[in-house]
Design a protein around this motif. Structure first.
Motif, PDB file in Angstrom:
ATOM      1  N   PHE A   1      -6.837  -8.506  22.051  1.00 15.70           N
ATOM      2  CA  PHE A   1      -7.226  -7.373  21.218  1.00 15.70           C
ATOM      3  C   PHE A   1      -6.883  -7.595  19.747  1.00 15.70           C
ATOM      4  O   PHE A   1      -6.978  -6.669  18.947  1.00 15.70           O
ATOM      5  CB  PHE A   1      -6.539  -6.098  21.726  1.00 15.70           C
ATOM      6  N   GLN A   2      -6.462  -8.805  19.421  1.00 15.05           N
ATOM      7  CA  GLN A   2      -6.200  -9.157  18.031  1.00 15.05           C
ATOM      8  C   GLN A   2      -7.066 -10.348  17.653  1.00 15.05           C
ATOM      9  O   GLN A   2      -7.338 -11.221  18.479  1.00 15.05           O
ATOM     10  CB  GLN A   2      -4.718  -9.511  17.826  1.00 15.05           C
ATOM     11  N   PRO A   3      -7.503 -10.436  16.429  1.00 14.17           N
ATOM     12  CA  PRO A   3      -8.332 -11.578  16.011  1.00 14.17           C
ATOM     13  C   PRO A   3      -7.514 -12.874  16.023  1.00 14.17           C
ATOM     14  O   PRO A   3      -6.314 -12.872  15.773  1.00 14.17           O
ATOM     15  CB  PRO A   3      -8.771 -11.198  14.593  1.00 14.17           C
ATOM     16  N   LEU A   4      -8.196 -13.963  16.347  1.00  8.90           N
ATOM     17  CA  LEU A   4      -7.556 -15.277  16.395  1.00  8.90           C
ATOM     18  C   LEU A   4      -7.803 -15.978  15.053  1.00  8.90           C
ATOM     19  O   LEU A   4      -8.920 -16.416  14.762  1.00  8.90           O
ATOM     20  CB  LEU A   4      -8.143 -16.095  17.545  1.00  8.90           C
ATOM     21  N   ASP A   5      -6.741 -16.077  14.247  1.00  7.34           N
ATOM     22  CA  ASP A   5      -6.940 -16.691  12.934  1.00  7.34           C
ATOM     23  C   ASP A   5      -6.906 -18.214  13.048  1.00  7.34           C
ATOM     24  O   ASP A   5      -6.606 -18.784  14.092  1.00  7.34           O
ATOM     25  CB  ASP A   5      -5.894 -16.193  11.927  1.00  7.34           C
TER      26      ASP A   5
ATOM     27  N   ILE B   1     -12.390  -2.471  21.052  1.00  7.07           N
ATOM     28  CA  ILE B   1     -11.348  -1.460  21.075  1.00  7.07           C
ATOM     29  C   ILE B   1     -11.476  -0.522  19.874  1.00  7.07           C
ATOM     30  O   ILE B   1     -11.145   0.666  19.948  1.00  7.07           O
ATOM     31  CB  ILE B   1      -9.949  -2.131  21.127  1.00  7.07           C
ATOM     32  N   ASP B   2     -11.998  -1.043  18.746  1.00  3.47           N
ATOM     33  CA  ASP B   2     -12.240  -0.177  17.597  1.00  3.47           C
ATOM     34  C   ASP B   2     -13.378   0.796  17.874  1.00  3.47           C
ATOM     35  O   ASP B   2     -13.315   1.971  17.483  1.00  3.47           O
ATOM     36  CB  ASP B   2     -12.557  -1.025  16.361  1.00  3.47           C
ATOM     37  N   GLU B   3     -14.412   0.312  18.538  1.00  5.45           N
ATOM     38  CA  GLU B   3     -15.541   1.182  18.857  1.00  5.45           C
ATOM     39  C   GLU B   3     -15.131   2.298  19.817  1.00  5.45           C
ATOM     40  O   GLU B   3     -15.624   3.422  19.727  1.00  5.45           O
ATOM     41  CB  GLU B   3     -16.679   0.353  19.481  1.00  5.45           C
TER      42      GLU B   3
ATOM     43  N   LYS C   1       4.704 -14.092  19.171  1.00  6.36           N
ATOM     44  CA  LYS C   1       4.818 -13.867  20.613  1.00  6.36           C
ATOM     45  C   LYS C   1       3.493 -13.418  21.228  1.00  6.36           C
ATOM     46  O   LYS C   1       3.176 -13.770  22.361  1.00  6.36           O
ATOM     47  CB  LYS C   1       5.905 -12.817  20.881  1.00  6.36           C
ATOM     48  N   ALA C   2       2.701 -12.661  20.488  1.00  4.80           N
ATOM     49  CA  ALA C   2       1.431 -12.139  21.024  1.00  4.80           C
ATOM     50  C   ALA C   2       0.239 -12.824  20.383  1.00  4.80           C
ATOM     51  O   ALA C   2      -0.813 -12.220  20.184  1.00  4.80           O
ATOM     52  CB  ALA C   2       1.357 -10.629  20.812  1.00  4.80           C
TER      53      ALA C   2
ATOM     54  N   TYR D   1      -8.845 -23.799  28.161  1.00  5.54           N
ATOM     55  CA  TYR D   1      -8.289 -22.451  28.048  1.00  5.54           C
ATOM     56  C   TYR D   1      -9.456 -21.521  27.763  1.00  5.54           C
ATOM     57  O   TYR D   1     -10.271 -21.792  26.866  1.00  5.54           O
ATOM     58  CB  TYR D   1      -7.254 -22.346  26.929  1.00  5.54           C
ATOM     59  N   ALA D   2      -9.556 -20.426  28.492  1.00  4.97           N
ATOM     60  CA  ALA D   2     -10.655 -19.476  28.299  1.00  4.97           C
ATOM     61  C   ALA D   2     -10.088 -18.074  28.174  1.00  4.97           C
ATOM     62  O   ALA D   2      -9.176 -17.689  28.917  1.00  4.97           O
ATOM     63  CB  ALA D   2     -11.633 -19.555  29.471  1.00  4.97           C
ATOM     64  N   GLY D   3     -10.629 -17.327  27.226  1.00  8.30           N
ATOM     65  CA  GLY D   3     -10.202 -15.946  27.044  1.00  8.30           C
ATOM     66  C   GLY D   3     -11.309 -15.146  26.390  1.00  8.30           C
ATOM     67  O   GLY D   3     -12.441 -15.628  26.205  1.00  8.30           O
ATOM     68  N   PHE D   4     -11.007 -13.896  26.022  1.00  7.53           N
ATOM     69  CA  PHE D   4     -11.979 -13.013  25.400  1.00  7.53           C
ATOM     70  C   PHE D   4     -11.336 -12.353  24.176  1.00  7.53           C
ATOM     71  O   PHE D   4     -10.114 -12.246  24.073  1.00  7.53           O
ATOM     72  CB  PHE D   4     -12.437 -11.931  26.375  1.00  7.53           C
ATOM     73  N   GLY D   5     -12.196 -11.918  23.263  1.00  6.53           N
ATOM     74  CA  GLY D   5     -11.737 -11.169  22.107  1.00  6.53           C
ATOM     75  C   GLY D   5     -12.311  -9.766  22.137  1.00  6.53           C
ATOM     76  O   GLY D   5     -13.539  -9.594  22.092  1.00  6.53           O
TER      77      GLY D   5
END
Length: 371
Positions: free
Chosen positions: A256-260, A234-236, A250-251, A225-229
């Motif tokens: 755009f959210q941190p992966l805990d 988005i804050d910048e 669900k999300a 599985y590959a994705g981006f953070g």
């Protein structure tokens, strides 16, 4: 009578004679000639004043201009006719080509029925394995069944050149190959060309025998599985992300959210379970032919020669060599169903539109695919 009187009389008589002859000369006398001569004085005569001369010059210039414009218009009409002719010819050629293509795709029957002599029944697995690609489960399974039912097919060959793809599509094809293999009517051989990795190897593992070239790429038994953070980006940029869900997780893969850590552990468990399914199916298909090396299921990819030593393939050979061994000559029949060009065009348009609009595509986030 003096000489002068005599000459005068002669001249008078000559003049009277000329007048008498002129009355009867129809070429120089008459009402038409005399009237025209009086009404149409010669151009540039003494009776023409300067205004008449200028008017005549203007009329002559207008007449010359009319002739020039008429010639230009005639040439333009001729040019337009030739352009129209060539355009119609091009349109006719395009229509003929399109008609021939559509006839061959939809109406033309195969060149011949299935040959009566023994042959290899080929089914192609080319490209990424996905529901919206040519290498989809429905198409490949249809070709497998047709090849299997052919009475004159001495063997079914899965001709593989794929880096893998969807786990679900790969599992569907694997299950169908295993079902046919258990019937035992004819051998099913997987022939790997350049690449037979990940989901493509998943399919090959169901065959009775796997053949590869020495330089083929084989293996990659793993899940990815590959994705981006983008949460910091988005804050910048000062962009506010608005996501509304029903269900707290669900999300959980929102980039755009941190992966805990809890979410990461959960998602890793999903990948691990999928990997175990992959391993179990490869072991069921290959059996004791696999070596005991723990690296086999680590996701590594090997050359065909290395794969032979690990038990991932059974033989180093080409498609031509397999055909000669099975039927005595390098020939085969392709049983892969034809592609519908309009359906492919529609799928590509739908994918492009979804990407432009930012909609979720139909591809699974988890893949059996070599990277």
């Amino acid at each position: 009578m003096s000489d002068e009187q005599q000459r005068g009389g002669d001249s008078e008589e000559a003049s009277q004679g000329e007048d008498q002859r002129g009355v009867h000369d129809r070429w120089t006398q008459g009402p038409d000639v005399s009237t025209k001569a009086q009404e149409s004085p010669l151009p540039g005569g003494q009776d023409d004043d300067a205004e008449i001369l200028r008017e005549r010059q203007r009329l002559a210039q207008l007449e010359m201009m009319d002739r020039w414009i008429g010639g230009v218009l005639t040439e333009q009409r001729r040019t337009r006719r030739w352009k129209l002719f060539f355009r119609l010819m091009l349109l006719a050629l395009v229509l003929v080509s399109l008609t021939v293509t559509l006839y061959r795709v939809f109406l033309a029957e195969p060149s011949a029925a299935v040959p009566a002599q023994q042959h290899l029944a080929l089914v192609e697995v080319h490209g990424v394995i996905a529901s919206d690609s040519p290498a989809n489960a429905e198409r490949i399974i249809q070709g497998l069944n047709q090849a299997w039912e052919s009475q004159s097919a001495s063997a079914v060959v899965l001709h593989i050149d794929s880096p893998g793809g969807s786990p679900v599509q790969s599992q569907r094809i694997y299950s169908e190959v295993m079902r046919l293999r258990e019937q035992g009517d004819k051998p099913i051989i997987a022939v790997i060309e350049d690449v037979g990795a990940s989901g493509a190897y998943y399919i090959a593992a169901a065959a009775d025998e796997i053949v590869a070239s020495p330089a083929s790429l084989v293996g990659s038994i793993g899940v990815i599985y590959a994705g981006f953070g983008f949460q910091e980006a988005i804050d910048e940029l000062g962009v506010e992300r608005r996501v509304m869900t029903a269900g707290e997780n669900k999300a959980f893969l929102d980039p755009f959210q941190p992966l805990d850590e809890e979410v990461a552990r959960f998602w890793q468990s999903v990948l691990t379970q999928t990997h175990e399914q992959f391993i179990n199916d490869v072991q069921a298909g290959r059996g004791d032919r696999l070596s005991d090396s723990p690296e086999i299921f680590s996701g590594l990819i090997w050359s065909g020669e290395q794969a032979l030593g690990l038990g991932l393939v059974d033989e180093l050979a080409s498609l031509e060599q397999v055909a000669r061994a099975q039927v005595g000559e390098a020939s085969w029949e392709n049983y892969t169903p034809r592609l519908d060009p309009f359906e492919r065009l529609t799928r590509r348009f739908t994918q492009a539109a979804a990407e432009v609009l930012g909609l979720h595509s139909g591809h699974a986030p988890i893949k059996f695919q070599a990277q």
